[in-house]
Design a protein around this motif. Structure first.
Motif, PDB file in Angstrom:
ATOM      1  N   ARG A   1      -0.059   9.614   1.377  1.00 17.26           N
ATOM      2  CA  ARG A   1       0.105  10.514   0.277  1.00 17.26           C
ATOM      3  C   ARG A   1       0.825  11.381   1.675  1.00 17.26           C
ATOM      4  NH1 ARG A   1      -4.117  13.065  -3.499  1.00 17.26           N
ATOM      5  NH2 ARG A   1      -4.089  11.240  -4.652  1.00 17.26           N
TER       6      ARG A   1
ATOM      7  N   SER B   1      -0.893   1.960  -6.767  1.00 19.69           N
ATOM      8  CA  SER B   1      -1.862   1.743  -7.044  1.00 19.69           C
ATOM      9  C   SER B   1      -2.731   3.212  -7.438  1.00 19.69           C
ATOM     10  CB  SER B   1      -3.196   0.947  -6.953  1.00 19.69           C
ATOM     11  OG  SER B   1      -3.592   1.573  -5.694  1.00 19.69           O
ATOM     12  N   ASP B   2      -2.639   3.674  -6.285  1.00 20.85           N
ATOM     13  CA  ASP B   2      -2.752   5.267  -5.752  1.00 20.85           C
ATOM     14  C   ASP B   2      -1.982   6.176  -6.042  1.00 20.85           C
ATOM     15  OD1 ASP B   2      -5.471   4.680  -5.292  1.00 20.85           O
ATOM     16  OD2 ASP B   2      -4.758   3.751  -2.660  1.00 20.85           O
ATOM     17  N   CYS B   3      -0.859   5.857  -6.406  1.00 18.18           N
ATOM     18  CA  CYS B   3       0.176   6.928  -6.708  1.00 18.18           C
ATOM     19  C   CYS B   3       0.049   7.305  -8.170  1.00 18.18           C
ATOM     20  CB  CYS B   3       1.312   6.467  -6.301  1.00 18.18           C
ATOM     21  SG  CYS B   3       2.213   6.038  -5.385  1.00 18.18           S
ATOM     22  N   SER B   4       0.366   8.714  -8.547  1.00 24.18           N
ATOM     23  CA  SER B   4      -0.031   9.407  -9.936  1.00 24.18           C
ATOM     24  C   SER B   4       1.100   9.868  -9.973  1.00 24.18           C
ATOM     25  CB  SER B   4      -0.313  11.471  -9.388  1.00 24.18           C
ATOM     26  OG  SER B   4      -0.404  11.950 -10.408  1.00 24.18           O
TER      27      SER B   4
ATOM     28  N   CYS C   1       4.656   9.868  -2.926  1.00 25.06           N
ATOM     29  CA  CYS C   1       3.515   8.881  -2.831  1.00 25.06           C
ATOM     30  C   CYS C   1       4.428   7.753  -1.884  1.00 25.06           C
ATOM     31  CB  CYS C   1       3.562   8.495  -3.732  1.00 25.06           C
ATOM     32  SG  CYS C   1       2.669   6.479  -3.966  1.00 25.06           S
TER      33      CYS C   1
ATOM     34  N   SER D   1       1.056  -1.262   0.025  1.00 26.45           N
ATOM     35  CA  SER D   1       0.261  -0.013  -0.315  1.00 26.45           C
ATOM     36  C   SER D   1       1.117   1.389  -0.283  1.00 26.45           C
ATOM     37  CB  SER D   1      -1.350  -0.383   0.853  1.00 26.45           C
ATOM     38  OG  SER D   1      -0.087   0.123   2.949  1.00 26.45           O
ATOM     39  N   ASN D   2      -0.026   2.364  -0.310  1.00 29.55           N
ATOM     40  CA  ASN D   2       1.262   4.181   0.074  1.00 29.55           C
ATOM     41  C   ASN D   2       0.360   4.295   0.884  1.00 29.55           C
ATOM     42  OD1 ASN D   2      -0.500   5.580  -1.623  1.00 29.55           O
ATOM     43  ND2 ASN D   2      -0.407   3.491  -2.804  1.00 29.55           N
TER      44      ASN D   2
ATOM     45  N   ALA E   1       5.511   4.143  -0.897  1.00 33.88           N
ATOM     46  CA  ALA E   1       4.946   3.090  -0.888  1.00 33.88           C
ATOM     47  C   ALA E   1       5.402   2.290  -0.156  1.00 33.88           C
ATOM     48  CB  ALA E   1       4.811   2.416  -2.004  1.00 33.88           C
TER      49      ALA E   1
ATOM     50  N   GLN F   1       2.276  -3.311  -8.186  1.00 36.77           N
ATOM     51  CA  GLN F   1       1.405  -2.229  -9.060  1.00 36.77           C
ATOM     52  C   GLN F   1       0.239  -2.470  -7.631  1.00 36.77           C
ATOM     53  OE1 GLN F   1       1.514  -1.564 -11.873  1.00 36.77           O
ATOM     54  NE2 GLN F   1       3.536  -3.340 -12.610  1.00 36.77           N
ATOM     55  N   LYS F   2      -0.375  -3.386  -6.698  1.00 32.04           N
ATOM     56  CA  LYS F   2      -0.902  -2.579  -6.057  1.00 32.04           C
ATOM     57  C   LYS F   2      -0.779  -1.806  -4.911  1.00 32.04           C
ATOM     58  CE  LYS F   2      -4.021  -4.654  -1.331  1.00 32.04           C
ATOM     59  NZ  LYS F   2      -3.789  -5.499  -1.032  1.00 32.04           N
TER      60      LYS F   2
END
Length: 437
Positions: A303, A341-344, A315, A300-301, A317, A337-338
């Motif tokens: 911010r 997943s929320d990294c821009s 990000c 997970s990650n 992670a 990848q998971k």
């Protein structure tokens, strides 16, 4: 059976070692999905102790021949000399026995502070490794010299002098290694340029810890010293990149309490190492860490941003260690990848990956990662293990520039694992300052 009975002692131990190693492979594949994770972890620890002691027994036979049989091999001895040799045999036997018992302390002697017997047995193990290496090295050197000196034989006195020299060097190196490992970790400052780093995040101070190995030879006092040193650096973020512990929460809760005293401005984060999975208690450790204000990054990650600047962030992670998949630990396994997943793509990505092999695999999957923080290698911890650590890891220690926009930093670790020695390496608290590229 008749063939086995004719084998030398070394041959029999070699066969036994092979059997134990094969049983480890079987339990990790055929049996891994048929028993619960706790049983698998217990089975692995027993197999590991048996495997290590099988290897040690091979070395012990060699050490005994060189240090006892050859040094005390005279047939016609004076009574006083005989008594001295008996004492020497007893001392060597005790030394070898303590080295063999070292990993058993993982089962019985884990508490708030290291037990004296754990420290003694693991110190003997360190000396054992150094002595065995030197004896083998001198033995090989003698053979090479014999080849280039027209076959002249190495005399018993030459062999005895080599053994005495190896013993003296072992004692000196062991004393240095014990003293070096007992010192506070060095604070190493590293500046890392980061693409896409927002102006408001320029100069962000991130403190990296790894490989603390709370267990039989690392306790509360050492952890408290580390936490105090980290707080004096006034970090923005603290990250712990695996191998925090070598036992279950129930046995190390009091030893781990100082973690609650960490005071970073923007939070503390944790990613698993291989030793967390050996404890079979990862979920309990996650719960404990959250209670101390440390957020586990389980594929997970998060911010990370400064107060009032939530539009600017990095990000951060974390991925599960590679060993989670090998051990088939339920609900765990490296998933890059998971984790991202929320990294821009607009903001930099910093990844926590305990093993350098995991770091390499992660970058192959996601070349857009800007910085990977790893540990695991201990920079070899002490020679001659340095050679092995250097050969088996794609990144060994320090800062590596992978491309124009990607770097990897591998810390040599904040304490040590098991053997309380460091030779050719130093424990480290790393202060990483992120700078705009």
């Amino acid at each position: 059976m008749f063939g086995f009975s004719r084998l030398s002692a070394e041959g029999k131990v070699g066969v036994a070692t092979g059997v134990v190693f094969f049983s480890i492979l079987i339990s990790r594949t055929v049996l891994s999905e048929r028993v619960d994770v706790g049983t698998r972890a217990s089975l692995f620890r027993v197999q590991f102790v048996l495997f290590v002691n099988s290897l040690l027994l091979l070395g012990s036979l060699y050490i005994w021949k060189r240090v006892v049989t050859r040094l005390c091999g005279a047939r016609h001895l004076e009574p006083a000399s005989t008594w001295t040799h008996r004492c020497w045999r007893a001392a060597v036997l005790l030394f070898l026995a303590l080295a063999h018992c070292s990993y058993l302390s993982m089962f019985y002697l884990v508490d708030t502070e290291p037990h004296w017997l754990s420290m003694l047995s693991f110190s003997c193990l360190g000396m054992y490794v150094i002595l065995l290496f030197l004896l083998v090295l001198f033995g090989c050197a003698s053979r090479v010299l014999q080849m280039f000196s027209k076959g002249s034989a190495v005399t018993v006195s030459d062999s005895s002098r080599q053994t005495v020299l190896a013993l003296m060097m072992t004692a000196l190196l062991a004393m240095y290694g014990l003293f070096n490992a007992a010192q506070p970790p060095r604070v190493v400052e590293v500046e890392v340029p980061l693409e896409k780093l927002p102006t408001s995040m320029d100069g962000l101070k991130l403190v990296l810890l790894s490989d603390i190995h709370l267990g039989p030879t690392v306790g509360r006092s050492q952890l408290h010293r580390i936490v105090t040193m980290v707080n004096q650096l006034e970090p923005d973020v603290v990250v712990i990149v695996g191998d925090l512990t070598d036992s279950q929460v129930t046995r190390l809760r009091t030893a781990a309490e100082p973690l609650g005293l960490l005071k970073p401005r923007l939070g503390s984060y944790f990613a698993t190492g291989n030793h967390e999975y050996y404890t079979a208690d990862v979920d309990s450790w996650f719960e404990f860490l959250r209670s101390k204000g440390i957020e586990p990054l389980h594929n997970s990650n998060a911010r990370v941003s400064r107060p009032g600047q939530t539009q600017d962030w990095i990000c951060l992670a974390g991925i599960d260690d590679l060993e989670a998949s090998i051990l088939r630990y339920p609900g765990h396994g490296m998933d890059v990848q998971k984790a991202l997943s929320d990294c821009s793509e607009k903001y930099p990505i910093v990844l926590l990956a305990h093993q350098p092999h995991a770091a390499k695999q992660a970058l192959q999957q996601r070349p857009d990662i800007n910085l990977v923080l790893s540990g695991h290698t201990h920079a070899g911890q002490f020679f001659p293990l340095t050679i092995l650590a250097f050969l088996v890891n794609p990144y060994f220690c320090g800062l590596y520039s992978i491309s124009e926009h990607t770097s990897i930093y591998v810390t040599p670790g904040t304490v040590y694992y098991g053997i309380p020695m460091r030779i050719g390496s130093h424990a480290e608290i790393t202060q990483i300052t992120l700078k705009s590229a």
